[in-house]
Enzyme design. Structure first.
Site, PDB file in Angstrom:
ATOM      1  N   ASP A  12       0.818  -1.209   0.000  1.00 55.44           N
ATOM      2  CA  ASP A  12       0.000   0.000   0.000  1.00 55.44           C
ATOM      3  C   ASP A  12       0.862   1.274   0.000  1.00 55.44           C
ATOM      4  OD1 ASP A  12      -2.482   1.299   0.045  1.00 55.44           O
ATOM      5  OD2 ASP A  12      -3.276  -0.106   1.519  1.00 55.44           O
ATOM      6  N   ASP A  17     -10.150   3.365  -3.616  1.00 56.71           N
ATOM      7  CA  ASP A  17     -10.828   2.185  -3.063  1.00 56.71           C
ATOM      8  C   ASP A  17     -12.260   2.019  -3.573  1.00 56.71           C
ATOM      9  OD1 ASP A  17      -8.529   2.010  -1.631  1.00 56.71           O
ATOM     10  OD2 ASP A  17      -9.501   1.864   0.331  1.00 56.71           O
TER      11      ASP A  17
HETATM   12  C1  GLA Z   1      -6.025   1.139   1.433  1.00 60.96           C
HETATM   13  C2  GLA Z   1      -6.148   0.162   0.263  1.00 60.96           C
HETATM   14  C3  GLA Z   1      -7.254  -0.834   0.551  1.00 60.96           C
HETATM   15  C4  GLA Z   1      -6.980  -1.575   1.844  1.00 60.96           C
HETATM   16  C5  GLA Z   1      -6.775  -0.581   2.984  1.00 60.96           C
HETATM   17  C6  GLA Z   1      -6.280  -1.250   4.251  1.00 60.96           C
HETATM   18  O1  GLA Z   1      -7.146   1.955   1.548  1.00 60.96           O
HETATM   19  O2  GLA Z   1      -6.399   0.853  -0.941  1.00 60.96           O
HETATM   20  O3  GLA Z   1      -7.398  -1.754  -0.520  1.00 60.96           O
HETATM   21  O4  GLA Z   1      -5.828  -2.373   1.691  1.00 60.96           O
HETATM   22  O5  GLA Z   1      -5.826   0.423   2.643  1.00 60.96           O
HETATM   23  O6  GLA Z   1      -6.106  -0.336   5.295  1.00 60.96           O
END
Ligand code: GLA
Length: 377
Positions: A126, A183
């Site tokens: 990430d 997301d």
């Molecule tokens: C980010 C990523 C998500 C998930 C969260 C976990 O938002 O884009 O897919 O992995 O972190 O905290």
């Protein structure tokens, strides 16, 4: 690691968020086999954020939370492997993960080694809390290099959400897939936004490094960590069709232990998966229908055996009609050729006459064709 077709699997984030533990993961591993998902190609089981303690140990190594994972991650990996699955984990290029657990910044090589020792086959990486000074491409190259030198074949899944022009540098980091968007949430608006954002990114998809449109929300119906108002099965069918057609990795996000039959049927449609896993992985091309508005997407893709995939996706809340001239596909009447269309959800076969393809669609519905080039009728 060279991955020749889009990775497929399941990830814990969409449904479980921070509420993960050994029992849930073991039950998911069982369900991936029992529901036939592994047999259809869903091979990676990925534990997302919130699996560790908030502090590293005295040797600077990450520590699995003993309350959530009392037997450690190696034991989980061993169980997952015993089912014929591959095991994935999560870390972050910053000081902290997005949920505030230790990230791998300045610990890339030690973490890659730890993951390798545990038997990890996939690392989602990430981009929260990253250095404002060091370019993202360098941070991802560090971990890519660390994984390549970890002594284990570990698929590198970059998750920088498409920011900082990720598409321009991500292939230089060793990543096999890269998140090209923010997301996903379990709403139709979220699905629609992510699909439309791909338009400029399709040229960057291809064999070895796939545009990841984020984990699927099929079958969530508003429940779980990213479940908001939820979607219906027609919307989930359209969502899955787009992700598959666009060549995205297919990572399931619902609780597969008790998923609906409709969700299982959507996620295991063999012809849709076959288009997604087509060996040449050509980019989709956006086509212009006659009088089609902004909410009717029409795309085509060359497939390895000479067929075309054609997708007609109604993103709107009204009926839509696709009128597509085959000229745009390189098939004007002068070629003496036309198309035999096999719709992969209904099995219906139809033919294009006079070089124009018609299809009426209900709100949120889609049609996905494997089209064969045949002599003019
Ligand atoms: C980010 C990523 C998500 C998930 C969260 C976990 O938002 O884009 O897919 O992995 O972190 O905290």
């Amino acid at each position: 690691m060279v991955k020749l077709t889009p990775p497929m699997g399941w990830n814990s984030w969409n449904t479980f968020g921070p509420n993960i533990n050994e029992q849930v993961i073991l039950e998911i591993a069982d369900a991936m086999v029992e529901k036939g998902l592994l047999a259809k190609g869903y091979e990676y089981l990925v534990v997302d954020d919130c699996w560790s303690l908030k502090e590293r140990d005295a040797n600077r190594r990450l520590v699995p939370d003993p309350e959530k994972f009392p037997h450690g991650m190696k034991a989980v990996a061993d169980y997952v492997h015993s089912k014929g699955l591959k095991f994935g984990m999560y870390s972050c290029a910053g000081n902290l993960t997005c949920a505030g657990y230790p990230g791998s910044f300045e610990h890339e090589f030690i973490d890659a080694k730890t993951f390798a020792e545990w038997g990890v086959d996939f690392l989602k990486y990430d981009y929260c809390y990253h250095s404002p000074i060091i370019p993202g491409e360098n941070l991802y190259r560090r971990m890519g290099l660390a994984l390549d030198n970890s002594g284990r074949d570990i698929l590198f899944s970059a998750c920088s959400w498409g920011v900082d022009e990720t598409h321009e540098w991500v292939k230089s980091t060793g990543a096999s897939m890269w998140r090209s968007t923010g997301d996903i949430f379990d709403t139709w608006q979220s699905i629609k936004d992510l699909a439309k954002q791909q338009e400029k990114l399709h040229p960057y998809n291809g064999v070895g490094c796939f545009n990841d449109m984020d984990m699927l929300v099929v079958g969530m119906y508003g429940k779980g960590n990213v479940g908001l108002q939820g979607c219906n099965d027609i919307q989930y069918k359209n969502h899955f069709s787009m992700w598959a057609f666009f060549g995205s990795p297919l990572m399931i996000g619902c609780d597969i232990r008790n998923m609906s039959q409709a969700a299982l049927d959507i996620l295991t449609n063999e012809e849709v998966i076959r288009i997604n896993q087509d060996p040449v992985c050509r980019q989709p091309v956006k086509l212009q229908g006659i009088w089609s508005g902004d909410d009717l997407l029409i795309y085509a893709r060359h497939l390895a055996n000479g067929d075309l995939a054609i997708g007609v996706f109604n993103l709107g809340d009204g009926n839509a009609t696709c009128r597509l001239n085959l000229d745009q596909l390189g098939l004007p009447v002068s070629t003496g050729k036309t198309l035999e269309l096999h719709e992969v959800w209904t099995g219906e076969v139809s033919y294009v006459k006079n070089a124009t393809m018609f299809k009426d669609l209900a709100p949120y519905d889609c049609a996905l064709y494997r089209a064969k080039v045949i002599d003019l009728l």
